[in-house]
Design an enzyme around this catalytic site. Structure first.
Site, short mmCIF file in Angstrom:
data_model
loop_
_atom_site.label_atom_id
_atom_site.label_comp_id
_atom_site.label_asym_id
_atom_site.label_seq_id
_atom_site.Cartn_x
_atom_site.Cartn_y
_atom_site.Cartn_z
N LYS A 1 0.86 -1.17 0.00
CA LYS A 1 0.00 0.00 0.00
C LYS A 1 0.90 1.22 0.00
CE LYS A 1 -3.66 2.38 2.39
NZ LYS A 1 -4.67 2.29 3.45
N LYS B 1 -2.09 -1.54 -3.97
CA LYS B 1 -2.95 -0.36 -3.93
C LYS B 1 -2.12 0.90 -3.95
CE LYS B 1 -6.01 1.77 -0.63
NZ LYS B 1 -6.56 1.67 0.69
C1 PBG Z 1 -7.32 3.48 5.17
C2 PBG Z 1 -7.78 3.22 3.80
C3 PBG Z 1 -7.62 4.14 2.76
C4 PBG Z 1 -8.21 3.58 1.64
C5 PBG Z 1 -8.73 2.32 2.00
N1 PBG Z 1 -8.43 2.11 3.36
C6 PBG Z 1 -7.08 5.52 2.74
C7 PBG Z 1 -5.81 5.88 3.37
O1 PBG Z 1 -4.90 5.05 3.50
O2 PBG Z 1 -5.70 7.04 3.73
C8 PBG Z 1 -8.26 4.28 0.32
C9 PBG Z 1 -9.14 3.75 -0.70
C10 PBG Z 1 -9.40 4.68 -1.82
O3 PBG Z 1 -8.75 5.73 -1.98
O4 PBG Z 1 -10.30 4.35 -2.58
N2 PBG Z 1 -7.05 2.49 6.02
#
Ligand code: PBG
Length: 310
Positions: free
Chosen positions: A175, A232
């Site tokens: 991520k 992601k």
């Molecule tokens: C946070 C989380 C995020 C997303 C999914 N879970 C955002 C972040 O890390 O700030 C983002 C998903 C998206 O942008 O569609 N645990």
């Protein structure tokens, strides 16, 4: 070839009985009350989308620095899970295990005494309890999304000890600390809660410059017991999807995130791109790179168009 069966729909849920609230930076995506959420899940299931990922948007008054509501047995997302599983036992339900919807500062964990970083181990302790509550509510997969070190193994141990050996773990292995999460933070209110749009998660999310680190993180998650690995965002990280595809036998997911959705919608609104063909191409590219399943805010629209083509 990408079928609706390869998609997972992320959905936002709110408390109360209000009408669906459209998310400003995500046209066509709504925060739904639990009744409407169940209806939406039913529509997705009919269209052949087999799974949903649920994200709660809490009222700002319910947030605090410790994210206390995450461990409340009747917290919004758990009520939503119970309602969806009751109505649609065959639909796969996934929930995030991270504190950002619950903390007043919007970070994914609790902070160190100095307040300038997330306290990794104390956060992992909370995630274990969160995961067990979610399993008890009936989720099929918990999805640790915060990138805390050691979280997958800790959650696996907690689930097994509580008897939830069949609850799977979808690990956000790679991520990245991405600008593409902006609209999501509007959707769950974690940006506003922090009082800034430029909330930096750089101390725990991965540096976009790093490639081999993704392989290391994925190997750790696999060794700790992950059932599925995820990359992601997706579109700007196709090389990472391909790398992981070639280095693991586990099924691989990719998350086409909020900013990827928003940029296509915005360009289409201006008449600068054809939404449907750009959408399909973006999804196909993620699939081609090696993703077995794709989380995408286009899931329903894609499935509808797929049904009308068939
Ligand atoms: C946070 C989380 C995020 C997303 C999914 N879970 C955002 C972040 O890390 O700030 C983002 C998903 C998206 O942008 O569609 N645990």
């Amino acid at each position: 070839m990408l079928r609706p069966a390869d998609l997972i729909a992320p959905l936002f849920v709110v408390d109360g009985k209000g009408a669906p609230e459209e998310i400003r930076s995500m046209p066509g995506v709504f925060r739904l009350n639990i009744t409407d959420l169940v209806k939406e899940c039913r529509a997705l299931a009919r269209l052949g989308v087999p799974a949903v990922a649920l994200f709660p948007k809490l009222d700002a008054r319910l947030k605090d620095p410790e994210g206390t509501r995450a461990l409340d047995e009747d917290t919004l997302v758990l009520r939503a899970v119970r309602a969806v599983k009751k109505a649609l036992p065959g639909l796969t339900v996934i929930t995030d295990v991270a504190l950002d919807p619950y903390t007043s500062h919007g970070h994914d964990g609790v902070l160190t005494p100095a307040g300038d970083d997330v306290a990794n181990d104390r956060t992992v302790g909370i995630l274990r309890e969160m995961a067990v509550l979610q399993a008890r509510a009936g989720v099929d997969f918990v999805a640790p999304s915060d990138m805390m070190d050691g979280r997958v193994g800790a959650i696996r141990g907690a689930l097994d000890a509580a008897g939830f050996t069949d609850t799977g773990i979808l690990a956000y292995s790679a991520k990245y600390n991405s600008a593409y999460y902006g609209p999501f933070r509007d959707a769950v209110g974690s940006a506003q809660a922090a009082g800034t749009r430029l909330l930096s998660k750089a101390t725990y999310q991965m540096n976009p410059a790093n490639r081999r680190e993704a392989l290391r993180e994925a190997a750790l998650d696999a060794a700790e017991g992950a059932d599925l690995l995820m990359v992601k965002p997706a579109g700007a990280y196709l090389d990472i999807i391909r790398d992981l595809r070639e280095s693991t036998d586990l099924p691989l997911a990719a998350y086409q995130v909020s900013g990827e959705y928003a940029q296509l919608q915005a360009a289409a609104e201006k008449g600068w791109l054809d939404l449907r063909s750009a959408r399909d191409e973006s999804l196909l590219a993620i699939r081609r790179a090696g993703a077995d399943v794709i989380l995408t805010y286009f899931a329903e629209a894609y499935a509808r168009d797929y049904a009308s083509r068939a």
